[in-house]
Design a protein around this motif. Sequence first.
Motif, mmCIF file in Angstrom:
data_model
loop_
_atom_site.group_PDB
_atom_site.id
_atom_site.type_symbol
_atom_site.label_atom_id
_atom_site.label_comp_id
_atom_site.label_asym_id
_atom_site.label_seq_id
_atom_site.Cartn_x
_atom_site.Cartn_y
_atom_site.Cartn_z
ATOM 1 N N ARG A 19 0.829 -1.207 0.000
ATOM 2 C CA ARG A 19 0.000 0.000 0.000
ATOM 3 C C ARG A 19 0.863 1.257 0.000
ATOM 4 N N VAL A 20 1.901 1.254 0.839
ATOM 5 C CA VAL A 20 2.774 2.431 0.927
ATOM 6 C C VAL A 20 3.580 2.597 -0.355
ATOM 7 N N ILE A 21 4.174 1.527 -0.838
ATOM 8 C CA ILE A 21 5.020 1.620 -2.027
ATOM 9 C C ILE A 21 4.210 2.088 -3.232
ATOM 10 N N ARG A 22 3.011 1.559 -3.378
ATOM 11 C CA ARG A 22 2.174 1.984 -4.509
ATOM 12 C C ARG A 22 1.733 3.436 -4.383
ATOM 13 N N SER A 23 1.684 3.936 -3.152
ATOM 14 C CA SER A 23 1.311 5.346 -2.970
ATOM 15 C C SER A 23 2.403 6.288 -3.454
ATOM 16 N N GLY A 24 3.654 5.780 -3.500
ATOM 17 C CA GLY A 24 4.775 6.615 -3.914
ATOM 18 C C GLY A 24 5.304 7.529 -2.829
ATOM 19 N N MET A 25 4.723 7.487 -1.621
ATOM 20 C CA MET A 25 5.139 8.377 -0.532
ATOM 21 C C MET A 25 5.646 7.548 0.642
ATOM 22 N N LEU A 26 6.957 7.535 0.824
ATOM 23 C CA LEU A 26 7.570 6.759 1.891
ATOM 24 C C LEU A 26 7.951 7.607 3.099
ATOM 25 N N SER A 27 7.830 8.920 3.001
ATOM 26 C CA SER A 27 8.185 9.824 4.089
ATOM 27 C C SER A 27 6.965 10.156 4.929
ATOM 28 N N SER A 28 7.117 10.081 6.244
ATOM 29 C CA SER A 28 6.002 10.383 7.139
ATOM 30 C C SER A 28 5.693 11.874 7.213
ATOM 31 N N VAL A 29 6.598 12.721 6.712
ATOM 32 C CA VAL A 29 6.325 14.159 6.728
ATOM 33 C C VAL A 29 5.084 14.467 5.908
ATOM 34 N N TRP A 30 4.937 13.769 4.788
ATOM 35 C CA TRP A 30 3.808 14.017 3.889
ATOM 36 C C TRP A 30 2.851 12.832 3.795
ATOM 37 N N GLY A 31 3.200 11.710 4.407
ATOM 38 C CA GLY A 31 2.365 10.521 4.312
ATOM 39 C C GLY A 31 1.294 10.473 5.394
ATOM 40 N N THR A 32 0.596 9.353 5.446
ATOM 41 C CA THR A 32 -0.544 9.202 6.356
ATOM 42 C C THR A 32 -0.393 8.042 7.346
ATOM 43 N N GLU A 33 0.499 7.092 7.053
ATOM 44 C CA GLU A 33 0.579 5.878 7.871
ATOM 45 C C GLU A 33 1.075 6.156 9.283
ATOM 46 N N VAL A 34 2.131 6.925 9.410
ATOM 47 C CA VAL A 34 2.702 7.187 10.734
ATOM 48 C C VAL A 34 1.736 8.013 11.579
ATOM 49 N N ARG A 35 1.090 8.998 10.954
ATOM 50 C CA ARG A 35 0.103 9.769 11.712
ATOM 51 C C ARG A 35 -1.043 8.877 12.181
ATOM 52 N N ALA A 36 -1.447 7.917 11.336
ATOM 53 C CA ALA A 36 -2.513 6.992 11.731
ATOM 54 C C ALA A 36 -2.046 6.087 12.865
ATOM 55 N N LEU A 37 -0.792 5.627 12.796
ATOM 56 C CA LEU A 37 -0.239 4.800 13.875
ATOM 57 C C LEU A 37 -0.251 5.566 15.191
ATOM 58 N N GLU A 38 0.178 6.816 15.160
ATOM 59 C CA GLU A 38 0.186 7.615 16.383
ATOM 60 C C GLU A 38 -1.220 7.714 16.980
ATOM 61 N N ALA A 39 -2.201 7.946 16.133
ATOM 62 C CA ALA A 39 -3.576 8.066 16.623
ATOM 63 C C ALA A 39 -4.067 6.745 17.220
ATOM 64 N N GLU A 40 -3.721 5.641 16.584
ATOM 65 C CA GLU A 40 -4.167 4.331 17.068
ATOM 66 C C GLU A 40 -3.506 3.957 18.388
ATOM 67 N N VAL A 41 -2.208 4.243 18.525
ATOM 68 C CA VAL A 41 -1.514 3.941 19.786
ATOM 69 C C VAL A 41 -2.031 4.843 20.900
ATOM 70 N N ALA A 42 -2.218 6.121 20.600
ATOM 71 C CA ALA A 42 -2.750 7.040 21.615
ATOM 72 C C ALA A 42 -4.126 6.576 22.086
ATOM 73 N N ARG A 43 -4.951 6.142 21.153
ATOM 74 C CA ARG A 43 -6.290 5.665 21.519
ATOM 75 C C ARG A 43 -6.206 4.382 22.346
ATOM 76 N N MET A 44 -5.336 3.460 21.965
ATOM 77 C CA MET A 44 -5.179 2.202 22.705
ATOM 78 C C MET A 44 -4.758 2.465 24.145
ATOM 79 N N ARG A 238 1.355 -0.635 12.156
ATOM 80 C CA ARG A 238 -0.111 -0.625 12.261
ATOM 81 C C ARG A 238 -0.674 -2.036 12.115
ATOM 82 N N ALA A 239 -0.148 -2.796 11.165
ATOM 83 C CA ALA A 239 -0.598 -4.178 10.999
ATOM 84 C C ALA A 239 -0.271 -5.005 12.241
#
Length: 376
Positions: A19-44, A238-239
């Motif tokens: 999913r990440v590789i196909r998105s073409g964005m591997l940097s968390s500065v502009w990506g969405t995965e790391v921000r989503a991970l932070e939200a999920e861990v904070a919620r947990m 996240r997985a």
Amino acid sequence: MAESAGRTLGDEEIAALERVIRSGMLSSVWGTEVRALEAEVARMYGSRHAIACSSGTAALHLSVVAAAPDPGDEIITTPITDFGTVAPILAQNAVPVFADVDPSTGILDPGSVAGLIGPRTRAIMVVHLFGAPAPMAEFRALADEHGLALIEDCAQAWLAELPGGRYAGTAGDVGTLSLQQWKHITSGDGGLTLTDDDELARRMRLFADKGWDRARGRSHESLGLNYRMTELQGAVARAQLAKLPGVLADRRRTAVQLIEDLKGLDRVRLPRPGGHAWWLFPLVLPGGEAREVAEKLRGDGIPARAGYLNQTLNHAPVLNAPLYGSSRYPLEGYRAATCPEAERLVGDTLLVIDWNENYTGEHVAAISASVRAHCR
């Protein structure tokens, strides 16, 4: 016991990477995965903030940055831990002060910590060793009484539970987590910090991004390093996070089974299961001979080792070596603290057995039979 080794990595992590590789964005500065991970861990964890970074050691460095010691200030911690707990203290030109431990668990002793608090003490850094919850109510009271920052190193203690139902990592001002290869869940390397304090979160997020306040353009407002987590790490994490409750349940089930199997052995002090996350399974042999017993267990195919460390960290050679160029600042005149309980554990009485979520009842039976055979 080779068949019990391994991780829970599988199709979910492969799909996340694709999913990440196909998105073409591997940097968390502009990506969405790391921000989503932070939200999920904070919620947990029920925390206001989770800040992702490149490793568990980086997370501990962020926690020391949040504590904001002046050069030469002291941070009290344990001599039984990975060096990643201590290296960030030195990196901020602070002085690690080693308190002794509870001889039955190896966990930092609040009474020993209390006796070391002085005018230069800035923080207490507690480690939830092997996944066992430290007595955080006592450490919280000490920190509050003396106006100290309280840091929790939870690298080995994902979802370890404190009395009252809170998770380890939420009682201090900052808690830290690790995603290193052999932790409960992994992205190879990676870390997170937890805090409810908006200002501490701001400091840590800035430091992890080279002190770059991106709301002001290319403006570096404070000293910082590049501790950013990549989108690839974030997606895998996240997985893995989705699998964490099952990982904990499996580890706890077999650990409790082993405790039951080993009850009644006079030579062995068993760990307390309450809240334990079981990164390793520790045994204490009060009469000593842990190294001899560990060697016999290994001969039976049990992944056991004595001491956990080669030496307690208050005797680590780096503390008597130059730190920056030829300078030993801030450790000029450093003398190893006396930590007799920790030194006896590492030298003679502590034995740890590798533990993971793939153990079965048959594995537990094999471990139990070996321990009983060699600890009569």
